[in-house]
Structure formats: structure tokens, C-alpha cells
Design an enzyme around this catalytic site. Sequence first.
Site, PDB file in Angstrom:
ATOM      1  CB  ILE A   1      -0.929   0.022   1.133  1.00  0.00           C
ATOM      2  CG1 ILE A   1      -2.172   1.246   0.937  1.00  0.00           C
ATOM      3  CG2 ILE A   1      -0.140   0.378   2.617  1.00  0.00           C
ATOM      4  CD1 ILE A   1      -2.921   0.635  -0.043  1.00  0.00           C
TER       5      ILE A   1
ATOM      6  CG  ASP B   1      -7.657  -4.779   4.847  1.00  0.00           C
ATOM      7  OD1 ASP B   1      -7.071  -4.189   5.689  1.00  0.00           O
ATOM      8  OD2 ASP B   1      -7.529  -4.628   3.578  1.00  0.00           O
TER       9      ASP B   1
ATOM     10  CE  LYS C   1      -8.234  -0.125   4.292  1.00  0.00           C
ATOM     11  NZ  LYS C   1      -8.595  -1.391   4.228  1.00  0.00           N
TER      12      LYS C   1
ATOM     13  CB  SER D   1      10.456  -0.493   6.076  1.00  0.00           C
ATOM     14  OG  SER D   1      10.220  -1.738   5.571  1.00  0.00           O
ATOM     15  NE  ARG D   2       9.985  -5.662  11.061  1.00  0.00           N
ATOM     16  CZ  ARG D   2       9.460  -6.713  11.726  1.00  0.00           C
ATOM     17  NH1 ARG D   2       9.777  -7.414  12.440  1.00  0.00           N
ATOM     18  NH2 ARG D   2       8.014  -6.907  11.217  1.00  0.00           N
TER      19      ARG D   2
END
Length: 309
Positions: free
Chosen positions: A11, A165, A87, A33-34
Site C-alpha cells: 500500500i 479490511d 486505515k 521499514s525492516r
Amino acid sequence: MKVALVGIGKIAVDQHVPAITNSPDWELAATVSRHGSVDGVEAFTDLGELLETRPEIRVISLCLPPVPRFAYAMQALQAGRHVMLEKPPGATLAECHALEAAAKAAGLTLYATWHSREADMVPAAKAWLADKVLKKLTVTWKEDVRRWHPGQDWIWEPGGLGVFDPGINALSIVTEILPHDIHVTDAVLEVPENRQTPIAAQIGFHHPQGADVSATFDWRQDGDQIWEIEAITDGGTLRLSGGGAQMEIDGQPSGEAAALDGEYPRLYDRMSALVQKGGSDVDLRPMTLVADAYTLGRRDTVAAFHEDG
């Protein structure tokens, strides 16, 4: 304004990065971020390190799955940063209330975004329904989970919402366009025998004027994807399709059909305005409806779901 994007997954790459890059208001100054990164942008693997070393970045946009999001959001707020939430805004309502209280106490902006509300025809639908008496409203939201959420196992775990979702996108539109609030009266949740969250759901709602309001969500849709809301009123029938991109009144198109690529740019426009005026926007009605569906819903076990079919 400089913004840091936390959680570089599908996303973020598909929607957030283009929206930020093409906006005159924003500069993507860092990522956290990993596993992911954005070319040409400083990358961190730890939010605390970013907050400590980049104090000029005043806005944090969180694209993490719902369960870990609270800790990251609270950390950012406690470091004096404005926070934008993908969201749903959290894994639980209590988390969202705690974040809202923390932002208010610190005088910071907290924005719980609902991207489907930014679809082209949602404002027009809201305006059309404003003076109508609703008789019946039917939501049909059916899509292929393998197409839209490939490999996202977190979505099937507690807190991942399952079919809600995408279903919460529909509910974000419904709560925006209806002049009166609704609440859940009954629900059936179809849960695969090898998963923790539902793959389909049917929900009934109470409407204060007695309208018949229902929703059907399904993640097993083959072929054409269906994102539709039909409202039958005393003044005609409204139909939103394409996730809010197209609208018909009594079968006649109203306005030009639009793509959905304007949703995230509008979210970032809204965040810019909120930060500049020192406000917040935390509408939890869509999430409340989902929570109530989980509370009232009967669980029916259905066939196992496997990513590879």
C-alpha cells in the site's frame, strides 16, 4: 513539509509514495521499514533512531498492519510528531481513543484516514441523500483476496480484520454519505477452518428512520470485482459503483466515471490542512461498526483458505 513513511509494503509503494512525490506540500524525507525502502530516500529500520536523528521531520505516516501500529503511533506522538494513520486506525477502539487523547494533550495532529471516502462521487452521493428519506440501502463488496492482498498473512490473524479490511472501506463511505448514523443488529461471519478472521460476512443494521440496511462482504470473488452501494429513497435510487468512483441516479450516470487514483493525494491534502491549522480528524464510526459485527456476529466455519488455491 517533511514526512517519514513507516512500513514500506504494497500500500505504501502503490499509493503513499506516489501521492507524496506528486504533492507540492510534501517531501518524502525518510522511510522506516525492516524490509522495504524507496530509491533516493534515507532508510531507517528503527523509528526511534529516525525520531532522534531527524528532528526536522514533523510528520509520521504509518502504513503498518493494525496490530503493531499503536506502539509506533504513540512513540511518534510522544516525540512531538504529527501522525497520519492508514486505515483502519488501529487494532482496537481503545487504542484509537488513547492516541486521540495523547495527540490532544500534546497539541498535535492525528488523522485517521479513510481513503474510500475520497473517491470522486462520495461527496455527490452525500449531497444527493441529504434531503431524501432512505427506504433501503444495500452494500455489496466482493473481491479476490489473492489479487489484492497476496502473501499478507497478517490479515488472517487476530487484529488483521480479514474481509473487513476491504469491508471497512465500504462502511467508511456509508457512514459518510448517510445523514443518520446506523448500528449493527446482527451478523454472520464465515471463517475458514484454518484462519482466525472471516473470509465473508453478512451484516444487518438499525437505521433510525426504519430503512432496511444490509451489507455483504466476500473475499472469494472470481472475475469482475464488485464494490457497490445502492440506496433506494423516496426521491429515487442512487447507485455508487467502482468503490465510489461512479454514481447513477435512477440508472442514469451522474458525472464522469473516474479512476480511484485521486484518493491518496486528497488524504495528504487533508493532512496538510490539518497540520497547518492545528486540528485532528479521528472518525471511528467505520471501525465501531466492524467491532460490533465481531461482537454480535455468529461464526460459521467454512472451507480452508490457501494462498495457492
